[in-house]
Design a protein around this motif. Structure first.
Motif, mmCIF file in Angstrom:
data_model
loop_
_atom_site.group_PDB
_atom_site.id
_atom_site.type_symbol
_atom_site.label_atom_id
_atom_site.label_comp_id
_atom_site.label_asym_id
_atom_site.label_seq_id
_atom_site.Cartn_x
_atom_site.Cartn_y
_atom_site.Cartn_z
ATOM 1 N N THR A 16 30.656 55.996 70.913
ATOM 2 C CA THR A 16 31.708 56.918 71.355
ATOM 3 C C THR A 16 31.573 58.339 70.807
ATOM 4 O OG1 THR A 16 33.227 55.047 71.613
ATOM 5 C CG2 THR A 16 34.198 57.246 71.526
ATOM 6 N N ILE A 19 28.963 60.551 72.861
ATOM 7 C CA ILE A 19 28.956 60.638 74.320
ATOM 8 C C ILE A 19 28.803 62.080 74.795
ATOM 9 C CG2 ILE A 19 30.448 60.418 76.349
ATOM 10 C CD1 ILE A 19 29.005 57.867 75.717
ATOM 11 N N ASP A 20 29.502 63.008 74.179
ATOM 12 C CA ASP A 20 29.394 64.405 74.594
ATOM 13 C C ASP A 20 27.983 64.941 74.354
ATOM 14 O OD1 ASP A 20 32.019 64.409 75.410
ATOM 15 O OD2 ASP A 20 32.780 65.432 73.614
ATOM 16 N N LEU A 48 28.225 57.389 82.018
ATOM 17 C CA LEU A 48 28.055 56.940 80.633
ATOM 18 C C LEU A 48 29.093 55.912 80.202
ATOM 19 C CD1 LEU A 48 27.155 60.391 79.056
ATOM 20 C CD2 LEU A 48 25.595 58.479 79.489
ATOM 21 N N SER A 49 30.129 55.719 80.998
ATOM 22 C CA SER A 49 31.173 54.765 80.622
ATOM 23 C C SER A 49 30.636 53.347 80.495
ATOM 24 C CB SER A 49 32.315 54.807 81.635
ATOM 25 O OG SER A 49 31.889 54.360 82.916
ATOM 26 N N TYR A 51 28.036 52.363 79.041
ATOM 27 C CA TYR A 51 27.514 52.132 77.689
ATOM 28 C C TYR A 51 28.643 51.894 76.687
ATOM 29 C CZ TYR A 51 23.072 53.497 79.646
ATOM 30 O OH TYR A 51 21.940 53.543 80.429
ATOM 31 N N LEU A 52 29.797 52.468 76.960
ATOM 32 C CA LEU A 52 30.966 52.223 76.118
ATOM 33 C C LEU A 52 31.585 50.858 76.416
ATOM 34 C CD1 LEU A 52 32.702 55.718 76.283
ATOM 35 C CD2 LEU A 52 31.180 54.838 74.505
ATOM 36 N N THR A 73 18.808 55.412 75.906
ATOM 37 C CA THR A 73 19.860 54.419 76.091
ATOM 38 C C THR A 73 19.312 53.086 76.604
ATOM 39 O OG1 THR A 73 20.279 55.114 78.371
ATOM 40 C CG2 THR A 73 21.510 56.251 76.643
#
Length: 201
Positions: A16, A19-20, A48-49, A51-52, A73
């Protein structure tokens, strides 16, 4: 003395805070050939969500001091977007057995220092630690050899990927749309490259 750039591995919700950084790197690096990606924050947040949301995802970070200068990733293919899984049914490969290696992005000034190998090594080690995977694989965009936008001194990565044990699969590809600078949204064909994930004793 300033420490040399190194590697940091994070997984699941520990991704988290980065992410940016990952979104910024993707937007900057993929704007160049061969992806020519005109990215935006909304698309990055959606992409990218996954991966979270996956507890088994991994991000391998290249860090120079406090700066994230590269990232790579990965996650189980079954946790990826359905578009990435769909081609495997036709190729008689069970997507449950595939660990998907997503993007590798690295700022130009840090290239040639071995980060590419370290990105693959860390993701493959993560896949082995999870167990149950027979393959690691990734997608690469296919471009025409005579595309006038191809830089004259661009170094293709196929030889590097083959040295890592990966081969392009003739029956595995996915078509994805994204915006290109000055062009707008167009479809792109990405070819899968696979490698058997051997056990390390």
């Amino acid at each position: 003395m300033h420490a040399s750039p190194g590697i940091r591995v994070v997984s699941g919700t520990a991704i988290t805070p980065y992410i940016d950084d990952l979104a910024s790197l993707r937007t900057e690096v993929f704007r160049s050939w061969p992806y020519l990606y005109d990215g935006d924050a909304a698309y990055e947040a959606d992409y990218l969500s996954v991966y979270l949301d996956s507890p088994f995802s991994v991000v391998v970070l290249a860090v120079d001091g406090d700066e994230v200068v590269g990232a790579s990733t990965g996650l189980p293919l079954m946790d990826a977007d359905a578009a990435f899984r769909a081609p495997f049914a036709e190729a008689s490969i069970d997507p449950v057995e595939v660990f998907y290696c997503g993007e590798s992005v690295l700022l130009p000034r840090y290239r040639g220092r071995g980060f590419g190998h370290r990105f693959f090594e860390a993701r493959e080690a993560h896949a082995r630690s999870l167990g149950g995977f027979a393959w690691t694989g990734f997608c690469a965009v296919e471009r025409s050899d005579d595309d006038p936008r191809r830089p004259p001194f661009h170094r293709e990565l196929g030889a590097f990927w083959r040295r890592r044990g990966y081969s392009p699969h003739p029956r595995l590809s996915v078509e994805l749309p994204w915006r290109e600078p000055g062009v707008g949204e167009v479809g792109h064909v990405l070819r899968y490259w696979l490698r058997p994930l051997e056990r390390v004793l």
